[in-house]
Design a protein around this motif. Structure first.
Motif, short mmCIF file in Angstrom:
data_model
loop_
_atom_site.label_atom_id
_atom_site.label_comp_id
_atom_site.label_asym_id
_atom_site.label_seq_id
_atom_site.Cartn_x
_atom_site.Cartn_y
_atom_site.Cartn_z
N HIS A 166 -27.31 -29.61 58.91
CA HIS A 166 -27.34 -30.47 60.10
C HIS A 166 -28.68 -31.20 60.20
O HIS A 166 -29.72 -30.66 59.90
CB HIS A 166 -27.15 -29.62 61.35
CG HIS A 166 -27.25 -30.39 62.62
ND1 HIS A 166 -26.29 -31.29 63.01
CD2 HIS A 166 -28.20 -30.42 63.56
CE1 HIS A 166 -26.65 -31.85 64.16
NE2 HIS A 166 -27.80 -31.33 64.52
N MET A 167 -28.60 -32.45 60.64
CA MET A 167 -29.80 -33.27 60.84
C MET A 167 -29.64 -34.01 62.16
O MET A 167 -28.56 -34.53 62.46
CB MET A 167 -29.94 -34.26 59.69
CG MET A 167 -31.18 -35.09 59.72
SD MET A 167 -31.25 -36.14 58.24
CE MET A 167 -32.91 -36.69 58.30
N ARG A 168 -30.70 -34.06 62.96
CA ARG A 168 -30.62 -34.69 64.28
C ARG A 168 -30.76 -36.20 64.25
O ARG A 168 -30.72 -36.85 65.29
CB ARG A 168 -31.72 -34.10 65.19
CG ARG A 168 -31.54 -32.64 65.54
CD ARG A 168 -30.34 -32.41 66.44
NE ARG A 168 -30.46 -33.15 67.66
CZ ARG A 168 -30.64 -32.62 68.85
NH1 ARG A 168 -30.72 -31.32 68.99
NH2 ARG A 168 -30.75 -33.37 69.91
N ALA B 146 -33.20 -24.51 63.39
CA ALA B 146 -31.89 -23.92 63.14
C ALA B 146 -31.94 -22.95 61.96
O ALA B 146 -31.08 -22.08 61.83
CB ALA B 146 -30.86 -25.01 62.86
N GLN B 147 -32.97 -23.10 61.12
CA GLN B 147 -33.14 -22.21 59.97
C GLN B 147 -34.20 -21.14 60.24
O GLN B 147 -34.63 -20.43 59.33
CB GLN B 147 -33.56 -23.04 58.75
CG GLN B 147 -32.53 -24.09 58.36
CD GLN B 147 -33.05 -25.04 57.30
OE1 GLN B 147 -33.74 -24.64 56.37
NE2 GLN B 147 -32.71 -26.31 57.44
N HIS C 241 -42.29 -31.46 69.78
CA HIS C 241 -41.22 -30.46 69.82
C HIS C 241 -40.97 -29.93 68.42
O HIS C 241 -41.18 -30.63 67.44
CB HIS C 241 -39.92 -31.10 70.34
CG HIS C 241 -40.08 -31.74 71.68
ND1 HIS C 241 -40.08 -31.02 72.85
CD2 HIS C 241 -40.25 -33.03 72.03
CE1 HIS C 241 -40.24 -31.86 73.87
NE2 HIS C 241 -40.35 -33.09 73.39
N PRO C 242 -40.49 -28.68 68.32
CA PRO C 242 -40.12 -28.16 67.00
C PRO C 242 -39.04 -29.05 66.38
O PRO C 242 -38.14 -29.52 67.08
CB PRO C 242 -39.58 -26.77 67.29
CG PRO C 242 -40.14 -26.39 68.62
CD PRO C 242 -40.28 -27.69 69.37
N LEU C 243 -39.15 -29.28 65.08
CA LEU C 243 -38.14 -30.06 64.37
C LEU C 243 -36.84 -29.28 64.39
O LEU C 243 -36.75 -28.19 63.82
CB LEU C 243 -38.60 -30.35 62.95
CG LEU C 243 -37.64 -31.17 62.07
CD1 LEU C 243 -37.36 -32.53 62.69
CD2 LEU C 243 -38.23 -31.34 60.68
N ALA C 244 -35.84 -29.78 65.08
CA ALA C 244 -34.59 -29.05 65.31
C ALA C 244 -33.91 -28.64 64.01
O ALA C 244 -33.31 -27.57 63.94
CB ALA C 244 -33.66 -29.90 66.16
#
Length: 88
Positions: A21-23, A49-50, A42-45
Motif C-alpha cells: 500500500h502507498m498513500r 504499516a510495516q 508525520h510518520p510515513l504511513a
C-alpha cells in the motif's frame, strides 16, 4: 531533498508502484503540482504499516484537474509526504 520545499515550488510526484500500500494516489503519480504549504511532520504511513516509524514533512500540493485527469477547470489539493516528491 534535505532542504525541503517552500510554498510556490513546483514538484513532481513519484512514479513508483510498489507491491504494498502507498498513500500516493495512483492518479497523482508522475504528475506536476505546486506546494502551497506544509501539513506538519508525520510518520510515513507506508512504513508505519510495516511497523517502521519514519516521521517526515508532509506538504500540501495543488494540482490542476487537467494535470491529473486530462480535463476540468478546478484544482485538487493533496497532502503528500516528502518521499513522494522530487524537484520538477
Amino acid at each position: 531533498m534535505s532542504e525541503g520545499y517552500r510554498t510556490g515550488d513546483r514538484v513532481r510526484t513519484s512514479t513508483v508502484d510498489p507491491d504494498h500500500h502507498m498513500r500516493l494516489p495512483h492518479y497523482a503519480r508522475g504528475r506536476v503540482g505546486t506546494v502551497i504549504g506544509g501539513d506538519g511532520v508525520h510518520p510515513l504511513a507506508d512504513l508505519s504499516a510495516q511497523g517502521i516509524q519514519q516521521p517526515q514533512q508532509v506538504y500540501l500540493v495543488r494540482f490542476s484537474a487537467r494535470e491529473l485527469f486530462g480535463h476540468g477547470d478546478h484544482d485538487v489539493t493533496l497532502s503528500l509526504w516528502e518521499d513522494y516528491l522530487s524537484d520538477e
